[in-house]
Design an enzyme around this catalytic site. Structure first.
Site: not given
Ligand code: ZN
Length: 346
Positions: A255, A257, A264, A313, A316
């Protein structure tokens, strides 16, 4: 200029002594030659063909003159662009070089039997994404050997870390963070400044602040919803998602993140709720037009799921730095994978 040479004379009175000295010298030479071979990164060396009948007959069919042994082995070709990869991608081949070092015989039809904790990108290629030392076992026909790779973590603040490619196929280690994590009190966080997910890598946080400020000046209220997430949190999320839902959730280590470089962003009345419908809003259009100027890219665009490995997404965004983001836009890239694959000189 004349230099005085010191002469060492050895008096040989005892022939047995000479024999012992010669034997000792042979042993020392043998050790010196043998040790680097044993540590050889590529697994190249002398192959005793009597032990590998399949390899022997294949080489003979290919017209390679084989005696009892042949010099050769596995070689690794680094395909790293050095711009986006943590450790890069290496492809392994089995090779018999000529006496001049050029390949006489080469086959990429090898098998990686133990990737040593690294991920396999294709049957003969490895993603060198997990840092540390790795011992990889490879085989070609009935011949096998081990190879060693060391993957060094990137420097925290360089371009290298900012453009680091993280995806399902290129994971980072458990402790990887792109730099220092901060929470800014001048950024509108959906969950407030106390929440762990409000943390971001320092430069990313500054860029986000500037972007959200610019949006606000034009009347668009954007919120920072979710930033940093550590390896263990991702592990829990992934386990919770379970089964087919894991398609949209990143496995631990893959990820963005976890790097602190991803955010996000949300907007509108239901800014806690992320959905594909966010695409049809003025806020999204504003972000798609201006994100590059602040060093961000939309990481998982629509229609590129096959490349990114994730569903669309619209929320993101990934920080890669202003220079890289402008180049990304000018090259017409739609995914970071595409940008990283572009051969370049840096
Ligand atoms: Zn994200």
């Amino acid at each position: 200029m004349k230099t005085k040479k010191k002469r060492i004379r050895i008096k040989l009175r005892d022939p047995g002594k000479l024999l012992r000295a010669v034997l000792a010298l042979v042993l020392v030479i043998a050790l010196v030659i043998a040790v680097p071979k044993a540590l050889s990164r590529t697994g190249e060396g002398k192959i005793k063909l009597s032990q590998y009948p399949l390899l022997k007959s294949t080489l003979e069919t290919a017209g390679i003159r084989t005696s009892r042994s042949v010099r050769g082995g596995f070689t690794a070709e680094n395909l790293t662009t050095q711009k986006c990869m943590l450790g890069g991608c290496v492809c392994i081949a089995f090779e018999i070089p000529s006496s001049k070092g050029e390949p006489l015989f080469i086959s990429r039809d090898i098998k990686i039997t133990d990737a040593g904790g690294l991920s396999i990108a294709s049957p003969n290629c490895l993603m060198l994404s997990s840092t540390g030392k790795h011992t990889v076992s490879v085989s070609y026909l009935d011949y096998s050997a081990t190879m060693e790779f060391e993957v060094v973590p990137p420097t925290p603040d360089g371009l290298y870390a900012k453009t680091l490619l993280i995806n399902r196929y290129s994971a980072v280690g458990e402790t990887y963070v792109a730099g220092t994590l901060v929470v800014r009190d001048d950024v509108e966080y959906a969950y407030g400044t106390e929440d762990g997910v409000s943390r971001l890598e320092k430069e990313t946080a500054q860029a986000l602040h500037d972007m959200l400020d610019a949006a606000l000046a034009e009347g668009y209220v954007l919120y920072a919803l979710s930033g940093y997430r550590d390896y263990n949190e991702q592990k829990e999320l992934y386990a919770e998602a379970g089964g087919s839902s894991q398609v949209s959730v990143a496995p631990p280590g893959s990820s963005e993140h976890q790097s602190g470089l991803a955010i996000d962003i949300s907007w509108g009345e239901s800014y806690y709720y992320l959905s594909e419908d966010m695409e049809d809003t003025a806020e999204y259009s504003w972000l798609m037009e201006h994100c590059f100027d602040y060093g961000f890219i939309l990481r998982y665009p629509k229609g590129y799921e096959r490349i990114t490995g994730y569903e669309f997404e619209p929320w993101h965004f990934r920080y890669i730095g202003v220079d890289a983001a402008l180049e990304y836009r000018d090259l017409g890239c739609r995914t970071l994978e595409e940008y990283c694959a572009e051969p370049r000189n840096q």
